[in-house]
Scaffold this motif. Structure first.
Motif, PDB file in Angstrom:
ATOM      1  N   ARG A   1       0.852  -1.183   0.000  1.00 19.68           N
ATOM      2  CA  ARG A   1       0.000   0.000   0.000  1.00 19.68           C
ATOM      3  C   ARG A   1       0.890   1.235   0.000  1.00 19.68           C
ATOM      4  O   ARG A   1       1.938   1.247   0.641  1.00 19.68           O
ATOM      5  CB  ARG A   1      -0.913   0.028   1.236  1.00 19.68           C
ATOM      6  CG  ARG A   1      -1.994  -1.024   1.247  1.00 19.68           C
ATOM      7  CD  ARG A   1      -2.813  -0.900   2.524  1.00 19.68           C
ATOM      8  NE  ARG A   1      -3.378   0.444   2.680  1.00 19.68           N
ATOM      9  CZ  ARG A   1      -3.865   0.898   3.837  1.00 19.68           C
ATOM     10  NH1 ARG A   1      -3.819   0.152   4.923  1.00 19.68           N
ATOM     11  NH2 ARG A   1      -4.369   2.119   3.903  1.00 19.68           N
TER      12      ARG A   1
ATOM     13  N   GLU B   1       1.477   7.128   1.480  1.00 14.73           N
ATOM     14  CA  GLU B   1       0.543   8.217   1.747  1.00 14.73           C
ATOM     15  C   GLU B   1      -0.777   7.701   2.313  1.00 14.73           C
ATOM     16  O   GLU B   1      -1.464   8.399   3.059  1.00 14.73           O
ATOM     17  CB  GLU B   1       0.301   9.058   0.484  1.00 14.73           C
ATOM     18  CG  GLU B   1      -0.215   8.310  -0.733  1.00 14.73           C
ATOM     19  CD  GLU B   1       0.905   7.840  -1.648  1.00 14.73           C
ATOM     20  OE1 GLU B   1       0.666   7.795  -2.871  1.00 14.73           O
ATOM     21  OE2 GLU B   1       1.995   7.513  -1.141  1.00 14.73           O
ATOM     22  N   GLU B   2      -1.145   6.446   2.000  1.00 16.27           N
ATOM     23  CA  GLU B   2      -2.337   5.839   2.585  1.00 16.27           C
ATOM     24  C   GLU B   2      -2.042   5.288   3.975  1.00 16.27           C
ATOM     25  O   GLU B   2      -2.820   5.455   4.912  1.00 16.27           O
ATOM     26  CB  GLU B   2      -2.855   4.715   1.686  1.00 16.27           C
ATOM     27  CG  GLU B   2      -3.408   5.178   0.352  1.00 16.27           C
ATOM     28  CD  GLU B   2      -3.936   4.019  -0.467  1.00 16.27           C
ATOM     29  OE1 GLU B   2      -4.062   2.905   0.081  1.00 16.27           O
ATOM     30  OE2 GLU B   2      -4.218   4.224  -1.660  1.00 16.27           O
TER      31      GLU B   2
ATOM     32  N   THR C   1      -3.710   8.179   7.926  1.00 19.94           N
ATOM     33  CA  THR C   1      -4.964   7.724   8.535  1.00 19.94           C
ATOM     34  C   THR C   1      -5.656   8.844   9.306  1.00 19.94           C
ATOM     35  O   THR C   1      -6.880   8.905   9.358  1.00 19.94           O
ATOM     36  CB  THR C   1      -4.693   6.541   9.474  1.00 19.94           C
ATOM     37  OG1 THR C   1      -3.675   6.914  10.419  1.00 19.94           O
ATOM     38  CG2 THR C   1      -4.214   5.334   8.676  1.00 19.94           C
TER      39      THR C   1
ATOM     40  N   PRO D   1      -5.033  13.440   5.647  1.00 18.10           N
ATOM     41  CA  PRO D   1      -4.542  13.042   4.323  1.00 18.10           C
ATOM     42  C   PRO D   1      -3.143  13.589   4.043  1.00 18.10           C
ATOM     43  O   PRO D   1      -2.818  14.713   4.412  1.00 18.10           O
ATOM     44  CB  PRO D   1      -5.575  13.646   3.369  1.00 18.10           C
ATOM     45  CG  PRO D   1      -6.788  13.902   4.204  1.00 18.10           C
ATOM     46  CD  PRO D   1      -6.282  14.205   5.576  1.00 18.10           C
TER      47      PRO D   1
ATOM     48  N   ARG E   1      -0.371  14.376   0.941  1.00 15.17           N
ATOM     49  CA  ARG E   1      -0.304  14.550  -0.512  1.00 15.17           C
ATOM     50  C   ARG E   1       1.130  14.347  -0.974  1.00 15.17           C
ATOM     51  O   ARG E   1       2.083  14.534  -0.209  1.00 15.17           O
ATOM     52  CB  ARG E   1      -0.821  15.927  -0.932  1.00 15.17           C
ATOM     53  CG  ARG E   1      -0.076  17.100  -0.344  1.00 15.17           C
ATOM     54  CD  ARG E   1      -0.730  18.423  -0.732  1.00 15.17           C
ATOM     55  NE  ARG E   1      -0.066  19.556  -0.127  1.00 15.17           N
ATOM     56  CZ  ARG E   1       0.980  20.171  -0.651  1.00 15.17           C
ATOM     57  NH1 ARG E   1       1.484  19.744  -1.810  1.00 15.17           N
ATOM     58  NH2 ARG E   1       1.529  21.197  -0.047  1.00 15.17           N
TER      59      ARG E   1
ATOM     60  N   ALA F   1       1.807   3.871  -5.534  1.00 13.21           N
ATOM     61  CA  ALA F   1       0.372   4.026  -5.775  1.00 13.21           C
ATOM     62  C   ALA F   1       0.026   3.646  -7.210  1.00 13.21           C
ATOM     63  O   ALA F   1      -1.006   3.030  -7.473  1.00 13.21           O
ATOM     64  CB  ALA F   1      -0.056   5.460  -5.482  1.00 13.21           C
TER      65      ALA F   1
END
Length: 271
Positions: free
Chosen positions: A89, A92-93, A97, A100, A102, A199
């Motif tokens: 994953r 950035e994800e 949590t 967000p 960027r 990503a």
């Protein structure tokens, strides 16, 4: 990734301490739930200075091995994570949590193999590798510096053509081969470049099994990385090295630098 002239000398004491204490935790010398000796006592046992020990302990806390309990001291977490994280994953994800994150593109280019990419991507001499340098930015500013490399175009064309095509699109280029090393890369447009290579890989791999292996070590930012993250060169940091494979073929290798104060990195233990 450019080497920092003094990085090897700067990082050695902190890395050695981090590894020694982490090994002691994992081999049961300091079992889960136990309390570490006080800083003066532990520094004496390890034969190190208290400032160096304090930096290593802080990194161990950020890596999820230790917790600080008021009136008790530093304790070993009940389920200390293994080193590395195995979730395919984007950072950035994983790190965004609470708020967000960027992705801000610093560089999108093509480069020849380095020692790192030769080792982890098995890239032959003369190969052309897509290289992305990015900063992950949160509400408080830059929190992670990421360097990501994709396997050579011919390898991706054989084992993961969807990733190769998605990379070209994400970088703002035509759906053709990677630009030659001798061709200057145009400045990336903010919109298509505001995504990490991982990503792009995750999005292009629907229904495809990916395997990841990562390692975590302690270091210092150094001058150049400190400037990119707006921190001092002496700031302690966690360096995450990650390799993602399709079957037995590596398709992406990355280095992620997380300085002190960055969001905690979730760790998925492997079976």
């Amino acid at each position: 990734m450019a080497a920092d002239g003094q990085r090897g000398q700067q990082r050695r004491p902190v890395v050695a301490l981090y590894e020694r204490i982490a090994d002691a935790i994992h081999d049961g010398t300091y079992p889960p739930g136990s309390t570490l000796p006080s800083e003066p006592k532990l520094a004496g046992e390890l034969g190190v200075s208290r400032p160096a020990l304090r930096e290593a302990l802080l990194l161990l806390q950020e890596d999820g091995l230790l917790s600080v309990r008021r009136g008790v001291g530093r304790t070993v977490n009940a389920h200390p994570p293994r080193r590395g994280f195995e979730q395919v994953r984007p950072l950035e994800e994983l790190l965004g949590t609470d708020a967000p994150l960027r992705v801000r593109a610093l560089l999108r280019s093509v480069e020849e193999p380095t020692d790192f990419t030769t080792q982890h991507l098995l890239a032959p001499a003369g190969a052309e590798l897509r290289f992305w340098e990015s900063v992950l930015v949160g509400a408080a500013g830059a929190v992670v510096l990421s360097h990501e490399w994709a396997a050579p175009e011919e390898v991706l064309g054989r084992v993961h053509p969807a990733f190769a095509e998605a990379l070209r699109t994400a970088a703002g280029g035509p759906a053709g081969p990677a630009p030659a090393l001798s061709t200057p890369s145009p400045a990336p447009a903010p919109a298509p470049a505001s995504v990490s290579m991982l990503a792009v890989l995750a999005g292009a791999s629907r229904g495809l099994s990916l395997a990841a292996h990562s390692a975590v070590t302690a270091t210092l930012l150094g001058r150049r990385r400190g400037e990119q993250l707006g921190r001092s060169a002496e700031t302690p940091a966690v360096l995450v090295t990650q390799v993602v494979r399709v079957a037995d073929t590596p398709v992406l290798a990355a280095k992620h630098m997380l300085p002190t104060g960055a969001p905690a990195l979730p760790v998925l233990q492997s079976n």
